[in-house]
Every structure is written in C-alpha cells, then in structure tokens.
Design a protein around this motif. Structure first.
Motif, PDB file in Angstrom:
ATOM      1  N   ASN A  71       0.865  -1.186   0.000  1.00 14.17           N
ATOM      2  CA  ASN A  71       0.000   0.000   0.000  1.00 14.17           C
ATOM      3  C   ASN A  71       0.896   1.228   0.000  1.00 14.17           C
ATOM      4  O   ASN A  71       1.604   1.498   0.972  1.00 14.17           O
ATOM      5  CB  ASN A  71      -0.898  -0.015   1.234  1.00 14.17           C
ATOM      6  N   THR A  72       0.886   1.977  -1.074  1.00 15.71           N
ATOM      7  CA  THR A  72       1.757   3.156  -1.199  1.00 15.71           C
ATOM      8  C   THR A  72       1.068   4.430  -0.747  1.00 15.71           C
ATOM      9  O   THR A  72       1.647   5.513  -0.869  1.00 15.71           O
ATOM     10  CB  THR A  72       2.208   3.316  -2.658  1.00 15.71           C
ATOM     11  N   THR A  73      -0.163   4.288  -0.236  1.00 16.83           N
ATOM     12  CA  THR A  73      -0.908   5.480   0.189  1.00 16.83           C
ATOM     13  C   THR A  73      -0.861   5.614   1.707  1.00 16.83           C
ATOM     14  O   THR A  73      -0.410   4.717   2.423  1.00 16.83           O
ATOM     15  CB  THR A  73      -2.366   5.395  -0.281  1.00 16.83           C
ATOM     16  N   ASP A  74      -1.368   6.765   2.169  1.00 20.11           N
ATOM     17  CA  ASP A  74      -1.434   7.017   3.612  1.00 20.11           C
ATOM     18  C   ASP A  74      -2.812   6.709   4.177  1.00 20.11           C
ATOM     19  O   ASP A  74      -3.152   7.150   5.289  1.00 20.11           O
ATOM     20  CB  ASP A  74      -1.080   8.496   3.899  1.00 20.11           C
ATOM     21  N   THR A  75      -3.601   5.981   3.405  1.00 25.50           N
ATOM     22  CA  THR A  75      -4.947   5.614   3.868  1.00 25.50           C
ATOM     23  C   THR A  75      -5.115   4.094   3.788  1.00 25.50           C
ATOM     24  O   THR A  75      -4.326   3.397   3.132  1.00 25.50           O
ATOM     25  CB  THR A  75      -6.033   6.273   3.005  1.00 25.50           C
ATOM     26  N   VAL A  76      -6.158   3.633   4.454  1.00 31.02           N
ATOM     27  CA  VAL A  76      -6.482   2.204   4.379  1.00 31.02           C
ATOM     28  C   VAL A  76      -7.063   1.904   2.991  1.00 31.02           C
ATOM     29  O   VAL A  76      -7.948   2.622   2.514  1.00 31.02           O
ATOM     30  CB  VAL A  76      -7.485   1.801   5.470  1.00 31.02           C
ATOM     31  N   VAL A  77      -6.545   0.873   2.347  1.00 35.03           N
ATOM     32  CA  VAL A  77      -6.984   0.509   0.993  1.00 35.03           C
ATOM     33  C   VAL A  77      -7.632  -0.878   1.033  1.00 35.03           C
ATOM     34  O   VAL A  77      -7.091  -1.800   1.638  1.00 35.03           O
ATOM     35  CB  VAL A  77      -5.806   0.507  -0.005  1.00 35.03           C
ATOM     36  N   SER A  78      -8.806  -0.998   0.387  1.00 37.52           N
ATOM     37  CA  SER A  78      -9.499  -2.292   0.279  1.00 37.52           C
ATOM     38  C   SER A  78      -9.676  -2.657  -1.193  1.00 37.52           C
ATOM     39  O   SER A  78     -10.035  -1.791  -2.007  1.00 37.52           O
ATOM     40  CB  SER A  78     -10.870  -2.245   0.965  1.00 37.52           C
ATOM     41  N   GLN A  79      -9.407  -3.885  -1.493  1.00 38.98           N
ATOM     42  CA  GLN A  79      -9.620  -4.404  -2.843  1.00 38.98           C
ATOM     43  C   GLN A  79     -10.572  -5.601  -2.782  1.00 38.98           C
ATOM     44  O   GLN A  79     -10.471  -6.432  -1.884  1.00 38.98           O
ATOM     45  CB  GLN A  79      -8.302  -4.855  -3.483  1.00 38.98           C
ATOM     46  N   LYS A  80     -11.480  -5.653  -3.762  1.00 33.01           N
ATOM     47  CA  LYS A  80     -12.376  -6.801  -3.892  1.00 33.01           C
ATOM     48  C   LYS A  80     -12.162  -7.420  -5.258  1.00 33.01           C
ATOM     49  O   LYS A  80     -12.293  -6.742  -6.283  1.00 33.01           O
ATOM     50  CB  LYS A  80     -13.840  -6.373  -3.727  1.00 33.01           C
ATOM     51  N   LEU A  81     -11.840  -8.725  -5.271  1.00 32.70           N
ATOM     52  CA  LEU A  81     -11.547  -9.434  -6.514  1.00 32.70           C
ATOM     53  C   LEU A  81     -12.422 -10.685  -6.614  1.00 32.70           C
ATOM     54  O   LEU A  81     -12.794 -11.264  -5.599  1.00 32.70           O
ATOM     55  CB  LEU A  81     -10.067  -9.844  -6.570  1.00 32.70           C
ATOM     56  N   TYR A  82     -12.725 -11.080  -7.852  1.00 37.26           N
ATOM     57  CA  TYR A  82     -13.409 -12.363  -8.037  1.00 37.26           C
ATOM     58  C   TYR A  82     -12.961 -12.995  -9.352  1.00 37.26           C
ATOM     59  O   TYR A  82     -12.470 -12.327 -10.265  1.00 37.26           O
ATOM     60  CB  TYR A  82     -14.931 -12.203  -7.988  1.00 37.26           C
ATOM     61  N   SER A  83     -13.131 -14.316  -9.423  1.00 40.75           N
ATOM     62  CA  SER A  83     -12.800 -15.076 -10.630  1.00 40.75           C
ATOM     63  C   SER A  83     -14.012 -15.904 -11.033  1.00 40.75           C
ATOM     64  O   SER A  83     -14.778 -16.347 -10.190  1.00 40.75           O
ATOM     65  CB  SER A  83     -11.619 -16.021 -10.365  1.00 40.75           C
ATOM     66  N   ASN A  84     -14.152 -16.114 -12.332  1.00 36.58           N
ATOM     67  CA  ASN A  84     -15.277 -16.948 -12.808  1.00 36.58           C
ATOM     68  C   ASN A  84     -14.814 -18.303 -13.327  1.00 36.58           C
ATOM     69  O   ASN A  84     -15.592 -19.038 -13.906  1.00 36.58           O
ATOM     70  CB  ASN A  84     -16.054 -16.221 -13.915  1.00 36.58           C
ATOM     71  N   ILE A  85     -13.541 -18.635 -13.142  1.00 39.66           N
ATOM     72  CA  ILE A  85     -13.048 -19.902 -13.698  1.00 39.66           C
ATOM     73  C   ILE A  85     -12.330 -20.773 -12.674  1.00 39.66           C
ATOM     74  O   ILE A  85     -11.927 -21.884 -13.013  1.00 39.66           O
ATOM     75  CB  ILE A  85     -12.102 -19.662 -14.896  1.00 39.66           C
ATOM     76  N   TYR A  86     -12.149 -20.324 -11.436  1.00 35.98           N
ATOM     77  CA  TYR A  86     -11.546 -21.223 -10.460  1.00 35.98           C
ATOM     78  C   TYR A  86     -11.993 -20.902  -9.045  1.00 35.98           C
ATOM     79  O   TYR A  86     -12.455 -19.822  -8.729  1.00 35.98           O
ATOM     80  CB  TYR A  86     -10.013 -21.230 -10.544  1.00 35.98           C
ATOM     81  N   ASN A  87     -11.857 -21.903  -8.184  1.00 34.47           N
ATOM     82  CA  ASN A  87     -12.225 -21.805  -6.773  1.00 34.47           C
ATOM     83  C   ASN A  87     -10.969 -21.652  -5.921  1.00 34.47           C
ATOM     84  O   ASN A  87     -10.000 -22.405  -6.088  1.00 34.47           O
ATOM     85  CB  ASN A  87     -12.960 -23.068  -6.311  1.00 34.47           C
ATOM     86  N   TYR A  88     -11.031 -20.719  -4.982  1.00 38.03           N
ATOM     87  CA  TYR A  88      -9.924 -20.560  -4.049  1.00 38.03           C
ATOM     88  C   TYR A  88     -10.115 -21.498  -2.867  1.00 38.03           C
ATOM     89  O   TYR A  88     -11.174 -21.555  -2.256  1.00 38.03           O
ATOM     90  CB  TYR A  88      -9.830 -19.110  -3.572  1.00 38.03           C
TER      91      TYR A  88
END
Length: 679
Positions: free
Chosen positions: A86-103
């Motif tokens: 995280n290169t920022t001075d704030t809290v960063v949230s990312q949301k990711l999803y895939s349609n071809i595999y299960n984690y």
C-alpha cells in the motif's frame, strides 16, 4: 487395497516430481496507489503474474514447477504468490473475483527455501470460494499466497490469472460484442434444445407405458441423460456469458453424461435394428461401445471421488474417444453393407450419420480456426444433437403409426373371425339342440309305456346317440382355419406354376375330406383307415406349414391294422391340438411321435409332442376362438370312454394326458395316452 493404491499414486505424483523438477520461484509484486472501487474491470496486473504447481501439507507448500499447459493436472494446487504494498497514507481495500476457479485457501506466507514456503492465516486477506478481499493499512506490505484449483480445464489455460476488480457482486463486466453474441446464441440454442427434449421425454414415457416396447424405454433414458448434459452446458454458457462463477463447476458431469448417452444409444440401436448373434460384427461393435462407455463413466466418477491424479487430463479423454469413434464407424459400415433395413431403420441410420457428421465438423471447427467464423452463434455439436433427436423422433412416430395400423388390421381380422365362428357355432348348436330335443321327446313318450328297466336302457341309448351326434358334429367341423389355409396353400402353388405339387396336395386334401365324411357315418372304423386318415391329415399340415414339424407313426409288428376296429375321431383331435397350440410360437422344429401297441390286453395309443406344454398354451389361448371346440372334443372323448367302460368291465378304456418337463422343470411338451379295448 484401494487406500494403498491411492497413497501410492499420491506419493508418485507428489514426491517423484520434486526429485526431478525445480521451479525458479518468484514472488509477484503489486503496488496499490489508490482504491479501485469505481466499477468492475479486469485487474491487468495479474495477467502477467507467474503461477506454479504446488502440493500442500499441513502448514507448508512445496512448489513443483512453473505452470504450463502440458503438465496441467487438476489434482495439483495452483499457487499465486503476491507481495501487496500500500503506497498510500490511507487504508486501501480491494475486492476481486474469478469466474473460472475456486480458491481453497489464502493468507500470508514466509519463504523457507527456493521451493518451500510456510503459510499462515492473515487478517488482511480473506476468500469465499471465488471472491477475495484484501485490506491494507497505510504503507503496509504483506506477502500473500493464493491456493486454488480451476473449475474446468476447458477455459483455464487461455484465461489464466484473470481476476476482476469489483465494487458490487451484481456488477459483472461484459465480453466484447462478438463473443457476447456467440454466447447469447449458444444460450438460446440450449434453452430451445432443453424444451424440445422435455416435450419428447414426456411423449416417449407415455408411449412406453401404453405400448410396452423396450425401444421407447431405452430412448427415454437416452433423452433423460441428454437433458442433463444439455442442462449442464446451458448453465455453463449462461455463467460464462455473465462472467460469473459456474453454478455446477464440475467437468465430471459433462463427460459422464456423454458416456451414458453412448451406453443407452447402443441399447436403443440394438432394439431398433433387431441385432442378433447372426449380425456378429454389429453386435460385437455395439457391445464394445456399451462396455467402453460404462468403463469411461466409472473411470471419470471414481477419479473425481478419490481424486486420482490423471483422470481429468485431455489425453485421457482422447484415449477413450478414439476407440469409441472407431467402433461407431465399424457398426455403421456393417449395418449399411450387410443389414436389411426397413423404412424406419433407414431413418434411424440417417439420424446417426447426421450426428456423426456434425460431431466431426465440431472437432474440425475447434482445431481449424477459420471454420469458426462460419458458425458464430450456433454450437455445431449440439446442432447435430438436435437434428439427431428430431430425426429419431420422426422414425419412432412412424413406428408407432405402423404398430397402430397393424394392431387395427389384426383387430379387424379377429373380429371377423369371431363373427364367423359365432355364426357357425350358433347354427351347429341349433341343429344339435333340435336333434337332442326331438330325441328327448321320443324318449319321454316311450318312458310312459315301458318299464323302469327298459327306460334305463333307453336312457343309455339316448346318451350314446347324443354322444354320437356330438362326435358327428365335431368331425364335420374339421377346423375351418385348416381347410382355408390348405386351399390358400394350393392356390399359391397354382399361381406360382407348381402344378404338380398343387395337384398332389389337392388330391391329398380331397382324400382327407372324403375319409372324414365316410368315417363320420360310422361309430367304429378299421385301425388301418384311422392310420390313413391321420397320415393324410399330418402330411397336409406339414406341407401347409412349410415343413415346420416332423411326424412319425410307429406300429407294433403284432398288430393287425386291417382287423382291429376303433371308435371314430379318437386320435385326430389330439393331433390338431398339438399342432395348433403345442407348436404355437416355437422357434425350433416341431416333432410329433405316434406309437400304437398292445399293452395289458388293451390297444394303446401314445401321442407325444415337443411343444410349449399345456400351461403356456392356456396362457396363449384366446377364450373366444378355438378353445370351446377343443374342450368339447376332449369332453366327448371322455364321455365315450365312459360309455365304453359301461359295456366292458375288464379291461377298461382310459385317457391320460401328461406334461413333460426337463431336469430344470422347463416344459418339454405333452404326452397323450389312450387305452381302448381290442375289438
């Protein structure tokens, strides 16, 4: 044993690759400079990230090698290692999803060596099947791992590492117009095919319930499996079009249903073409296909249940598909060259060729890219499935129509025959009743004038006369089917210019009729005349039925046939019964043996056949046809034997009918034993 085998496989595919392979493990890096929550899009930074094959044990993960499509197996985990900063001075949230595999698991990691890492849980990264969330504090850096397995190898190798950054789970990205158009066309095609199969399925379930023909049962199962297969592909394409995760993400469903389709198709084809042992090449090819398809389904299912490492390789599919295609071509070629086909069977054969043609086209379309542009919105393979089902349904509807027309014709013929029999029986009964009534009136008048003893004598005379009249009526009936069929056979011989044979058969027929008419005027006839009558009768029946049975008459050397008398119509009804009922529906040559000898100072007749036996014959009989006549004949013979015994105290006449069975209690035929006093 199975557990040992599985451990051995896991050992082989886990430990041995580690001894001979080495991965140059690199942690991918991603620098996050701002929150990405505006809309859903492909996170392009993941596309070039390196991924690795890996095996997990407890809290350690061993890296086997870098991902490639050659060594790709679904039993291995695929590892994606990323250093998030995280290169920022704030809290960063990312949301990711895939349609071809299960984690399967995510978290933070620690590198222990070139090919070994230790994993641990993390508050910064979480996953739920195909959704990942990452939360980084200001200026925070974490080394994260993602362990996953693809849903299907079909799409994964070309879309590896594609992750979508999203703000809402309902805000799915879209394909380019051309791909979206194709997926939309595929979806409509599958929905149409599902509706068509469902309608056919209901129709053929009803057809089987009413017609009880196995061909409709096997076709119903074929439709059920096809419906499941198309339903799987429909949801697969729909999810693909929406770029959402697959609802039933299991390639086992796709391949197992295809194997079961082949299995039920072989059963359907056997029934449609009436394949027997004489069609050796066709039968062998279909049996190989049947058992190969079952083996394929078991291989796929057990591989999925027990996680056998090699079962989902594309090479494994081809190892089955090549012989399946080969034997399909074999039975089609032999069917075309050596099998006589009806109109219905030609349509089935054509439908199979259509399916095979579109299957080949779909393979070529997959291998040679220029063919794809010709079929943008239609899946060629399932177009072939739809055409095949339509053609098969046309053929089966024609079969149903033919069965219905045949049934109607048989019903009309049966009604006509019943009407004729009823009219004939009615006339005979009226004549018989009039004679009996006249005789009864005469006896009644005589009973008033004579003593009790004479009255009893007259009653016995009445019974004898009544039996004689019944026997006379029975002999004059001489099965109308037999007379009609003999005349038809003679007519056929004349039309086909077999005049000599027709003349001989006509002569024998005239001789038989003359003997029946002459003998009907007498209570008793010479044994010699009875033998001539039954020889002539059996010869005509044998000629008329195209030698479907053989008969032999054995006469004891001590018997003078030109001296002994026997009652008329004592033997012929049992011969007729054996031919009409005993030899009905047999698939082998009938045999009828008649033995005439002296036994215990009685004239002994033994009539033996190798027919279906009385029990099966009673099941086959129609109560409204000839059963009344045959029952009357046997009852008259029993009454006559009783009358004979009243005048002969010792020895006495008798009638015994035996059912013959083999060691397994299967019917071998019937044996009739007749004992008559020598006169």
């Amino acid at each position: 044993m199975l557990l040992c085998f599985r451990i051995f496989l896991l050992y082989s595919f886990t430990i041995l690759p580690c001894l001979f392979s080495k991965a140059n493990f690199i942690i991918n890096k991603q620098y996050i400079s701002e929150p990405r929550t505006l809309h859903t899009f492909i996170d392009s930074s993941y596309i070039d990230f390196r991924t690795y094959f890996a095996y997990k044990r407890d809290n350690t993960v061993r890296i086997i090698q870098e991902y490639n499509t050659t060594d790709y197996r679904l039993d291995k985990y695929i590892l994606l290692a990323v250093q998030y900063t995280n290169t920022t001075d704030t809290v960063v949230s990312q949301k990711l999803y895939s349609n071809i595999y299960n984690y399967k698991q995510v978290g933070e990691m620690e590198v222990l060596g070139d090919n070994l890492i230790r994993i641990k849980a993390s508050d910064a990264i979480h996953c739920n099947r195909q959704f990942i969330s990452i939360r980084l504090l200001p200026r925070q850096t974490i080394s994260a791992y993602l362990l996953y397995k693809p849903i299907s190898f079909k799409e994964y190798s070309t879309q590896k590492n594609i992750l979508y950054n999203y703000s809402s789970i309902y805000d799915f990205p879209k394909y380019p117009t051309k791909i979206q158009k194709r997926n939309f066309g595929f979806t409509l095609q599958f929905l149409f095919l599902l509706g068509m199969i469902l309608i056919m399925l209901i129709f053929y379930i009803v057809a089987y319930v009413y017609l009880r023909d196995k061909i409709y049962l096997y076709y119903t199962f074929y439709l059920i499996i096809t419906f499941v297969q198309v339903l799987y592909m429909a949801q697969y394409i729909l999810c693909k079009n929406l770029m959402m995760f697959n609802i039933v993400g299991n390639n086992v469903v796709d391949e197992a249903t295809k194997g079961l389709m082949i299995f039920f198709y072989t059963l359907f084809y056997k029934q449609a073409f009436a394949v027997t042992k004489k069609d050796y090449a066709i039968l062998l090819s279909l049996d190989v296909l049947k058992y190969l398809s079952i083996l394929y389904v078991l291989f796929i299912c057990f591989g999925d249940i027990f996680n056998i490492p090699f079962y989902r390789e594309p090479l494994t599919y081809n190892l089955f598909r090549v012989p399946i295609f080969f034997f399909s071509v074999i039975f089609l070629v032999f069917t075309y060259l050596y099998k006589q086909r009806s109109y219905f069977q030609n349509i089935i054969f054509f439908g199979t060729l259509v399916y095979l043609f579109f299957t080949v086209i779909s393979i070529v379309q997959s291998l040679v890219y220029p063919f794809k542009d010709l079929y943008v919105d239609i899946n060629i393979f399932y177009l072939g499935v739809a055409l095949e089902l339509i053609i098969f349904s046309i053929a089966l509807i024609i079969r149903i129509k033919d069965s219905f027309l045949t049934s109607e014709r048989l019903k009309d013929a049966l009604i006509l025959q019943l009407q004729q029999n009823e009219e004939y029986s009615k006339n005979e009964n009226l004549i018989l009743e009039k004679r009996v009534q006249d005789r009864a009136n005469e006896i009644h008048q005589q009973n008033i004038l004579i003593e009790e003893q004479k009255r009893q004598a007259l009653m016995q005379g009445y019974e004898k006369e009544k039996l004689k009249i019944q026997l006379h009526a029975l002999s004059l009936q001489m099965n109308p089917h037999f007379i009609f069929n003999c005349m038809n056979s003679i007519q056929h011989l004349i039309v086909t210019n077999q005049t000599e044979k027709a003349s001989q058969m006509l002569h024998e027929f005239a001789t038989l009729i003359r003997m029946v008419l002459e003998n009907s005027a007498h209570d008793e006839i010479l044994l010699e005349d009875e033998i001539k009558l039954i020889k002539t009768y059996l010869t005509l029946e044998k000629e008329r039925t195209n030698h479907s049975f053989d008969f032999n008459i054995y006469i004891d050397a001590h018997i003078s046939t030109d001296f002994l008398n026997i009652p008329t119509m004592m033997i012929q009804p049992f011969l007729e019964n054996a031919l009409i009922h005993g030899f009905k529906s047999i698939n082998y040559k009938g045999k009828l043996d008649i033995h005439i000898s002296i036994k215990d100072q009685l004239l002994y007749f033994q009539i033996a056949d190798n027919g279906i036996g009385r029990a099966q014959a009673m099941k086959n009989q129609n109560k409204n046809t000839v059963i009344d006549k045959k029952s009357l004949a046997i009852q008259i013979i029993l009454n006559r034997i009783q009358l004979i015994n009243q005048h002969n105290t010792n020895p006495s006449a008798d009638l015994l009918i035996e059912d013959l069975y083999d060691a397994e209690q299967k019917p071998l035929g019937t044996r009739v034993n007749i004992y008559l006093p020598i006169s």
